[in-house]
Design an enzyme around this catalytic site. Sequence first.
Site, PDB file in Angstrom:
ATOM      1  N   GLY A 120     -16.217   2.025   1.198  1.00  0.00           N
ATOM      2  CA  GLY A 120     -17.589   1.815   1.647  1.00  0.00           C
ATOM      3  C   GLY A 120     -18.379   3.089   1.826  1.00  0.00           C
ATOM      4  O   GLY A 120     -19.525   3.206   1.359  1.00  0.00           O
TER       5      GLY A 120
ATOM      6  N   ASP B  14       0.822  -1.217   0.000  1.00  0.00           N
ATOM      7  CA  ASP B  14       0.000   0.000   0.000  1.00  0.00           C
ATOM      8  C   ASP B  14       0.850   1.258   0.000  1.00  0.00           C
ATOM      9  O   ASP B  14       0.455   2.283  -0.560  1.00  0.00           O
ATOM     10  CB  ASP B  14      -0.915   0.007   1.229  1.00  0.00           C
ATOM     11  CG  ASP B  14      -2.305  -0.536   0.934  1.00  0.00           C
ATOM     12  OD1 ASP B  14      -2.843  -0.199  -0.139  1.00  0.00           O
ATOM     13  OD2 ASP B  14      -2.843  -1.279   1.752  1.00  0.00           O
TER      14      ASP B  14
ATOM     15  N   ARG C  74     -23.135   3.886   8.558  1.00  0.00           N
ATOM     16  CA  ARG C  74     -24.538   3.625   8.203  1.00  0.00           C
ATOM     17  C   ARG C  74     -25.445   3.834   9.411  1.00  0.00           C
ATOM     18  O   ARG C  74     -26.501   4.472   9.305  1.00  0.00           O
ATOM     19  CB  ARG C  74     -24.674   2.206   7.671  1.00  0.00           C
ATOM     20  CG  ARG C  74     -23.991   1.982   6.332  1.00  0.00           C
ATOM     21  CD  ARG C  74     -23.817   0.513   6.031  1.00  0.00           C
ATOM     22  NE  ARG C  74     -22.945  -0.127   7.031  1.00  0.00           N
ATOM     23  CZ  ARG C  74     -22.531  -1.393   6.949  1.00  0.00           C
ATOM     24  NH1 ARG C  74     -22.920  -2.144   5.931  1.00  0.00           N
ATOM     25  NH2 ARG C  74     -21.749  -1.906   7.874  1.00  0.00           N
TER      26      ARG C  74
END
Length: 370
Positions: free
Chosen positions: A299, A117, A253
């Site tokens: 996400g 990464d 969420r």
Amino acid sequence: MSPDRVLVVNAGSSTVKMSVLEPNDTVVCASTIECPDEIPDGAVSGFLREAGPVDAVGHRVVHGGAEFTGATRLDPSVFARIAGLAPLAPLHQGRALAGIDAVRRALPGVPAVACFDTAFHRTLPAEASTYALPEDWRTKWGLRRYGFHGLSHAYAARRACELAGVDPASARVVSCHLGAGASLAAVRGGESVDTTMGFTPAEGLVMATRAGDVDPGLILWLQRRGVTVDDLEQALEHGGGMAALAGHGGDMRAIRAAAEAGDRRAEIARRIYAYRLRAKIAAMAAAMGGPDVLAFTGGVGEHDDAIRADAVGELAFLGVRLDPRANAEAHGDADVGAPDAPVRTLVVTAREDVEIARQTRSLVTSENGQ
């Protein structure tokens, strides 16, 4: 010969995601193994029996330090050097090593590649990578801004340019990887020139459980009042961020649902999140003299239209404006920008697996002399 079927292994803090990709990036088999402790050999071998033969393996490794600046063929020496970097990413490095070891035992003769990464950010210029700390500290301990989420940023920037119809060799892209961990990257001509994470993934944006940017003087103040290093680490990594501001374990969420139901604490937390995000987008744009493309992935980046709207609501001065309907209805890869906006705004489905497979194929092919 270029490997056709690539097994991609993405080891997280409590799961291992495995997928097999064919040359057109089609996923022919995928599985997520829940393994908070050890990776069971049976789970790996069971997946491989279902998936069928593979020609190469690509492993995601979070931290490559200053040493690993590109995809690297795995052997015992490389494995040991990656292990030596574990203190820089303790939550993920050990898991990646466990995944490498488990797959090696199952596929001893298959070429394996480590994809880092941090490698995407090897191109950060000195002004973006250097901490204003004593030189002997920087030299002795390798103190610098490494950056993370590079595999995601590399794919998102390239894919966003493709969707926007601009040349990635010259485009200026602000890539927003927004998940439980979150970071931005300024990508010019396909190369990272700035990013929001630093020596560790704790720097930068407010995240699910990470505090992001905090005054270092505040940390010293707390230490002098008896807060231990372990307690600080717990708060900064696991007990901060949206979890500290709004609860719900930092799950965006649930926090959105609470805010929409009138929870004032959740509402303020989302405003803080969007404010920090908006400010950092502007900073990334400034690193390149302005953006041509703004890309949201991860996400939160893919699924929270309200955060996208709040984040860019004050960025019209950069040429960023959304189409409200397109933004609200976005699903998968989508252009959500206003048709006449100078800067294209895209939602890009996160595909670290594609980037890992691409790097793996490229390295194995070059080693085979093709």
